[in-house]
Design an enzyme around this catalytic site. Structure first.
Site, PDB file in Angstrom:
ATOM      1  N   ASP A 135       0.820  -1.231   0.000  1.00  0.00           N
ATOM      2  CA  ASP A 135       0.000   0.000   0.000  1.00  0.00           C
ATOM      3  C   ASP A 135       0.846   1.271   0.000  1.00  0.00           C
ATOM      4  OD1 ASP A 135      -2.349  -1.659   0.335  1.00  0.00           O
ATOM      5  OD2 ASP A 135      -1.799  -1.823   2.445  1.00  0.00           O
ATOM      6  N   LYS A 165       2.675   1.962  -5.077  1.00  0.00           N
ATOM      7  CA  LYS A 165       3.463   1.413  -6.189  1.00  0.00           C
ATOM      8  C   LYS A 165       2.747   1.538  -7.525  1.00  0.00           C
ATOM      9  CE  LYS A 165       3.804  -2.634  -4.332  1.00  0.00           C
ATOM     10  NZ  LYS A 165       3.095  -2.298  -3.066  1.00  0.00           N
ATOM     11  N   GLY A 209      -3.771  -4.765  -4.927  1.00  0.00           N
ATOM     12  CA  GLY A 209      -4.682  -3.718  -5.374  1.00  0.00           C
ATOM     13  C   GLY A 209      -3.908  -2.442  -5.615  1.00  0.00           C
ATOM     14  N   HIS A 210      -3.527  -2.204  -6.867  1.00  0.00           N
ATOM     15  CA  HIS A 210      -2.720  -1.027  -7.209  1.00  0.00           C
ATOM     16  C   HIS A 210      -3.628   0.024  -7.846  1.00  0.00           C
ATOM     17  CE1 HIS A 210       1.244  -3.558  -7.367  1.00  0.00           C
ATOM     18  NE2 HIS A 210       0.629  -3.579  -6.213  1.00  0.00           N
ATOM     19  N   GLN A 214       2.481  -6.247  -2.983  1.00  0.00           N
ATOM     20  CA  GLN A 214       2.661  -6.179  -1.533  1.00  0.00           C
ATOM     21  C   GLN A 214       3.927  -5.360  -1.198  1.00  0.00           C
ATOM     22  OE1 GLN A 214       1.799  -9.509  -2.887  1.00  0.00           O
ATOM     23  NE2 GLN A 214      -0.289  -8.879  -2.555  1.00  0.00           N
ATOM     24  N   THR A 239      -9.607  -5.282  -0.196  1.00  0.00           N
ATOM     25  CA  THR A 239     -10.577  -5.759   0.790  1.00  0.00           C
ATOM     26  C   THR A 239     -11.460  -4.657   1.364  1.00  0.00           C
ATOM     27  OG1 THR A 239      -9.024  -5.442   2.620  1.00  0.00           O
ATOM     28  CG2 THR A 239      -8.977  -7.571   1.471  1.00  0.00           C
ATOM     29  N   ARG A 286      -6.770   0.425   7.139  1.00  0.00           N
ATOM     30  CA  ARG A 286      -5.359   0.137   7.389  1.00  0.00           C
ATOM     31  C   ARG A 286      -4.937   0.649   8.756  1.00  0.00           C
ATOM     32  NH1 ARG A 286      -4.195   2.489   1.471  1.00  0.00           N
ATOM     33  NH2 ARG A 286      -4.733   0.626   0.257  1.00  0.00           N
TER      34      ARG A 286
END
Length: 400
Positions: free
Chosen positions: A12, A15, A39-40, A211, A287, A291
């Site tokens: 997160d 990237k 998830g980018h 990741q 999801t 965070r």
């Protein structure tokens, strides 16, 4: 030139945006690890796209995109993602190729993923996308690869075998029909690994990690990690061929976040943590989970830079901290009464008590105090910062 972009925290870090921005200087973007658990998010200004499997190339420039053999491919997710890309950038899907030797996430892997995590004494917080099961079955030699779909008899036998091995009350034929329908829609994107390598030989390649280093299955906070090597060390295995990397680009936030379970020394379980979460929009792209947020951790950042072999850094989300009068950074740990500035492994990180240093905040990213913050990061890590993200959009980035 061949480069890789890796996250230096628990994912997160931004990237996706960084890869999209940098892709203009490369011929092709290659995904080499992970699956739809990634998830980018890429903000093009008028709209946002979330890349789960498709590499985060700038779709406006029609750069090449390749999903390599090390990626766990969920056919349903890939099909939906290509359809979404085509809505915004018609014809962009034709630039995408997928290795036939990549393993496939079978639909029932998702349910098994959740059951296995729930059965643990301490759940690791999986995204329950079936990625771990896909890699586990690959290691057990029960895996299904995209090339297996070319032989329906073989595919049916493999699916039946998987159902038997996992003792499931599932009709393998119904799964077969469902997956074949999607496969036939995607088959024109598929390419043998050797053929892909020959086509990409001599091209400038940008490898996109998923990741972050701290979630790497070997060098991360095991067992609270993902299922693959998502650091720079995974490029060759995930690509399927030896490849010389000219540059390792590490991405870090100006603070730290983590989704799911596991140790997090600088986590702020207070109003400040909630403030950073809201200002930074810190909710998982895959999801939707909130965070966990905390201050920048120089101990872990130095570790991540070392094990990934970073040549340069890109700083993101510093603008989220605009207007904070005072900030804090973790400069060392207290572990069982001993001051620790550097860690050789992450085995005892759950015992680490952060030792903070308060620093001056900044009004905006033109403030002298922000310049001091940049230089501090460089001194602490020994690596230069090449870019700073100044906002959420692709173009919101400056070269230093």
């Amino acid at each position: 030139m061949n480069s890789v972009v890796v996250g230096l925290q628990w994912g997160d870090e931004g990237k996706g945006k960084v890869v999209t921005y940098l892709s203009r200087n490369y011929d092709c973007v290659v995904r080499y690890s992970g699956g739809s658990n990634a998830g980018h998010t890429v903000d093009y200004g008028q709209f946002k796209l979330v890349h789960h499997l498709v590499p985060s190339a700038d779709l406006r420039l029609r750069k090449g995109m390749y999903i390599a053999t090390g990626v766990a491919v969920d056919l349903n997710v890939l099909s939906q993602e290509i359809e979404q890309l085509e809505q915004f950038f018609p014809g962009s899907g034709e630039s995408l190729q997928v290795s036939k030797q990549a393993h496939v996430v079978i639909p029932f892997y998702r349910e098994l993923d959740g059951k296995i995590d729930a059965a643990r004494s301490e759940p690791v917080g999986t995204t329950r996308r079936g990625i771990g099961l896909c890699y586990a079955n690959r290691a057990l030699r029960f895996g299904v690869r995209l090339e297996d779909f070319e032989d329906e008899v073989l595919l049916e036998r493999k699916l039946t075998e998987l159902v038997r091995v996992w003792n499931l009350d599932i009709n393998a034929n119904s799964i077969l029909k469902q997956m074949l329908e999607i496969y036939h829609r995607l088959s024109h994107h598929l390419i043998d690994n050797v053929e892909a390598f020959e086509k990409l030989k001599g091209k400038d390649l940008l490898f996109e990690a998923t990741q972050g280093v701290l979630l790497d299955v070997d060098v991360g906070t095991y067992p609270y990690v993902t299922s693959t090597n998502c650091s720079s060390s995974g490029v060759q295995a995930g690509f399927g061929f030896p490849i010389k990397l000219d540059k390792v680009i590490g991405v870090t936030k100006a603070y730290t976040t983590r989704v799911g379970e596991g140790p997090f020394p600088t986590e702020l379980k207070n109003e400040m943590g909630e403030k950073i979460r809201k200002l930074g929009g810190e909710y998982g792209a895959t999801t939707g989970r909130p965070r966990r947020c905390g201050w920048l951790d120089f101990v872990l950042l130095r570790y991540a830079v070392r094990v990934s072999g970073c040549d340069e850094l890109i700083l993101t989300k510093a603008d989220v901290l605009n207007g904070f009068e005072r900030l804090a950074v973790c400069v060392a740990y207290n572990v069982d009464g001993v001051k620790v500035r550097d860690v050789k492994n992450l085995r005892n990180i759950h015992k680490a008590e952060p030792m903070y240093e308060e620093i001056e905040g900044w009004k905006d990213l033109n403030s002298p105090s922000f310049e001091k913050f940049l230089r501090r990061i460089e001194r602490e890590t020994g690596v230069k910062i090449s870019h700073v993200s100044t906002g959420s959009k692709v173009e919101d980035i400056v070269v230093l």
